[in-house]
Design a protein around this motif. Structure first.
Motif, short mmCIF file in Angstrom:
data_model
loop_
_atom_site.label_atom_id
_atom_site.label_comp_id
_atom_site.label_asym_id
_atom_site.label_seq_id
_atom_site.Cartn_x
_atom_site.Cartn_y
_atom_site.Cartn_z
N GLY A 153 22.79 71.85 46.36
CA GLY A 153 21.82 70.78 46.50
C GLY A 153 21.31 70.38 45.13
O GLY A 153 20.87 71.22 44.36
N VAL A 154 21.38 69.10 44.82
CA VAL A 154 20.95 68.64 43.50
C VAL A 154 19.44 68.78 43.32
O VAL A 154 18.94 68.85 42.21
CB VAL A 154 21.43 67.19 43.24
CG1 VAL A 154 20.62 66.19 44.07
CG2 VAL A 154 21.40 66.85 41.76
N GLN A 155 18.70 68.85 44.44
CA GLN A 155 17.25 68.91 44.38
C GLN A 155 16.73 70.35 44.22
O GLN A 155 15.54 70.56 44.10
CB GLN A 155 16.63 68.26 45.61
CG GLN A 155 16.83 69.02 46.91
CD GLN A 155 18.24 68.96 47.47
OE1 GLN A 155 19.04 68.12 47.09
NE2 GLN A 155 18.54 69.87 48.37
N ASP A 156 17.64 71.35 44.22
CA ASP A 156 17.18 72.73 44.10
C ASP A 156 17.64 73.35 42.77
O ASP A 156 17.96 72.64 41.82
CB ASP A 156 17.60 73.56 45.33
CG ASP A 156 19.11 73.69 45.50
OD1 ASP A 156 19.85 73.59 44.50
OD2 ASP A 156 19.55 73.90 46.64
N TRP A 157 17.69 74.66 42.71
CA TRP A 157 17.99 75.40 41.48
C TRP A 157 19.26 74.90 40.81
O TRP A 157 19.31 74.75 39.60
CB TRP A 157 18.10 76.89 41.81
CG TRP A 157 18.27 77.81 40.64
CD1 TRP A 157 17.27 78.37 39.90
CD2 TRP A 157 19.50 78.27 40.08
NE1 TRP A 157 17.82 79.15 38.92
CE2 TRP A 157 19.19 79.12 39.02
CE3 TRP A 157 20.84 78.07 40.39
CZ2 TRP A 157 20.15 79.75 38.24
CZ3 TRP A 157 21.82 78.69 39.62
CH2 TRP A 157 21.47 79.53 38.56
N TRP A 158 20.30 74.65 41.60
CA TRP A 158 21.58 74.19 41.02
C TRP A 158 21.38 72.89 40.24
O TRP A 158 21.86 72.76 39.12
CB TRP A 158 22.61 73.99 42.13
CG TRP A 158 24.00 73.76 41.62
CD1 TRP A 158 24.58 72.56 41.34
CD2 TRP A 158 24.99 74.75 41.31
NE1 TRP A 158 25.87 72.72 40.89
CE2 TRP A 158 26.15 74.07 40.86
CE3 TRP A 158 25.02 76.14 41.38
CZ2 TRP A 158 27.31 74.73 40.48
CZ3 TRP A 158 26.18 76.79 41.01
CH2 TRP A 158 27.31 76.10 40.56
N GLY A 159 20.66 71.96 40.83
CA GLY A 159 20.41 70.69 40.15
C GLY A 159 19.53 70.83 38.93
O GLY A 159 19.70 70.13 37.93
N LEU A 160 18.58 71.75 39.00
CA LEU A 160 17.66 71.96 37.88
C LEU A 160 18.30 72.71 36.72
O LEU A 160 17.95 72.48 35.56
CB LEU A 160 16.42 72.73 38.36
CG LEU A 160 15.55 72.03 39.39
CD1 LEU A 160 14.48 72.98 39.91
CD2 LEU A 160 14.92 70.78 38.79
N VAL A 161 19.22 73.63 37.01
CA VAL A 161 19.74 74.54 36.00
C VAL A 161 21.19 74.27 35.62
O VAL A 161 21.58 74.47 34.48
CB VAL A 161 19.58 76.01 36.51
CG1 VAL A 161 20.21 77.00 35.58
CG2 VAL A 161 18.11 76.33 36.73
N VAL A 162 22.00 73.79 36.57
CA VAL A 162 23.44 73.67 36.34
C VAL A 162 23.86 72.22 36.04
O VAL A 162 24.70 71.99 35.18
CB VAL A 162 24.24 74.23 37.54
CG1 VAL A 162 25.73 74.05 37.34
CG2 VAL A 162 23.88 75.70 37.76
N VAL A 163 23.28 71.26 36.76
CA VAL A 163 23.67 69.86 36.55
C VAL A 163 23.14 69.38 35.20
O VAL A 163 21.94 69.37 34.95
CB VAL A 163 23.16 68.96 37.70
CG1 VAL A 163 23.41 67.49 37.40
CG2 VAL A 163 23.82 69.36 39.01
N GLU A 164 24.07 69.02 34.32
CA GLU A 164 23.70 68.56 32.98
C GLU A 164 23.28 67.09 32.98
O GLU A 164 22.36 66.70 32.29
CB GLU A 164 24.87 68.75 32.02
CG GLU A 164 25.21 70.19 31.77
CD GLU A 164 26.39 70.38 30.83
OE1 GLU A 164 26.33 71.30 30.02
OE2 GLU A 164 27.38 69.61 30.93
N ARG A 165 24.02 66.29 33.77
CA ARG A 165 23.68 64.87 33.85
C ARG A 165 24.36 64.25 35.04
O ARG A 165 25.33 64.79 35.58
CB ARG A 165 24.02 64.13 32.57
CG ARG A 165 25.47 64.02 32.25
CD ARG A 165 25.69 63.41 30.85
NE ARG A 165 27.05 63.59 30.42
CZ ARG A 165 28.00 62.67 30.52
NH1 ARG A 165 27.71 61.48 31.03
NH2 ARG A 165 29.22 62.90 30.11
N ILE A 166 23.84 63.11 35.42
CA ILE A 166 24.39 62.34 36.53
C ILE A 166 24.61 60.92 36.05
O ILE A 166 23.72 60.33 35.43
CB ILE A 166 23.42 62.33 37.74
CG1 ILE A 166 23.24 63.75 38.28
CG2 ILE A 166 23.91 61.39 38.83
CD1 ILE A 166 22.13 63.88 39.30
N LYS A 167 25.78 60.37 36.32
CA LYS A 167 26.05 58.96 36.04
C LYS A 167 26.02 58.27 37.40
O LYS A 167 26.90 58.49 38.23
CB LYS A 167 27.41 58.81 35.37
CG LYS A 167 27.73 57.39 34.99
CD LYS A 167 29.06 57.32 34.29
CE LYS A 167 29.45 55.88 34.03
NZ LYS A 167 30.82 55.80 33.50
N GLY A 168 24.97 57.50 37.63
CA GLY A 168 24.80 56.84 38.92
C GLY A 168 23.50 57.27 39.56
O GLY A 168 22.61 57.80 38.90
#
Length: 188
Positions: A153-168
């Motif tokens: 889920g991008v709104q949880d820990w993965w999104g906060l810690v792992v996702v570097e950036r989003i295009k879109g």
């Protein structure tokens, strides 16, 4: 500016979609129907997302003076669709594949009103940093991503810690491209 003139039904049990609809200021009810989410072989991920959202909408049929909204989110890596994980091992496999890579998130949305289907999709590219096995285990243990496409889920820990950036669109990655939905509602 969209001024709601018809009752809206959101056909989704996703808490994220419900949260986004509330954030848009929409008054809506929730109705659920079981729908077979299989799709024909050979479809591109964007077409799969729209195909399943339309399948969900058709299960509701149409009632006069009401708008029903359905959606389906697909995570794709190199053209391979990563659905919801079957179990812990499957979630681990998916998260390993996403580690250090870019993937795509497609959300297909269908609005049905007076027997007319209006469908569209949005695409976001998500860039993840490399993660360790320990981080994958921590994430699965603490966030139990078994109901999420791609196992995160991008709104949880993965999104906060792992996702570097989003295009879109960020909300597209959450499961409902609110910008496009608002425009579609405004054009009804």
């Amino acid at each position: 500016m969209y001024k709601q003139q018809h009752p809206i039904v959101l056909a989704s049990k996703s808490p994220r979609r419900q949260e986004l609809m509330k954030a848009l200021g929409l008054d809506f009810t929730i109705e659920l129907k079981e729908v077979d989410e299989s799709f024909p072989d050979g479809l591109q991920p964007s077409a799969v997302a729209v195909y399943i959202s339309e399948k969900k909408a058709k299960a509701f049929g149409s009632s006069t003076n009401q708008i029903t909204i359905t959606a389906d989110t697909i995570v794709a890596l190199d053209g391979e669709i990563l659905g919801k994980p079957d179990d812990r091992v499957h979630a681990q496999e998916m998260l390993r594949k996403l580690s250090g890579r870019k993937h795509e998130v497609y959300t297909g949305v269908t609005l049905i009103k007076d027997n007319e289907l209006i469908s569209f999709y949005d695409l976001s590219e998500v860039f993840c940093r490399e993660v360790s096995e320990e981080e994958i285990e921590y994430y699965i243990d603490n966030f139990k991503p078994f109901d999420k496409a791609g196992s995160y889920g991008v709104q949880d820990w993965w999104g906060l810690v792992v996702v570097e950036r989003i295009k879109g669109s960020y909300t597209n990655v959450m499961g409902l491209p609110t910008e496009k939905l608002y425009q579609a509602l405004s054009n009804l």
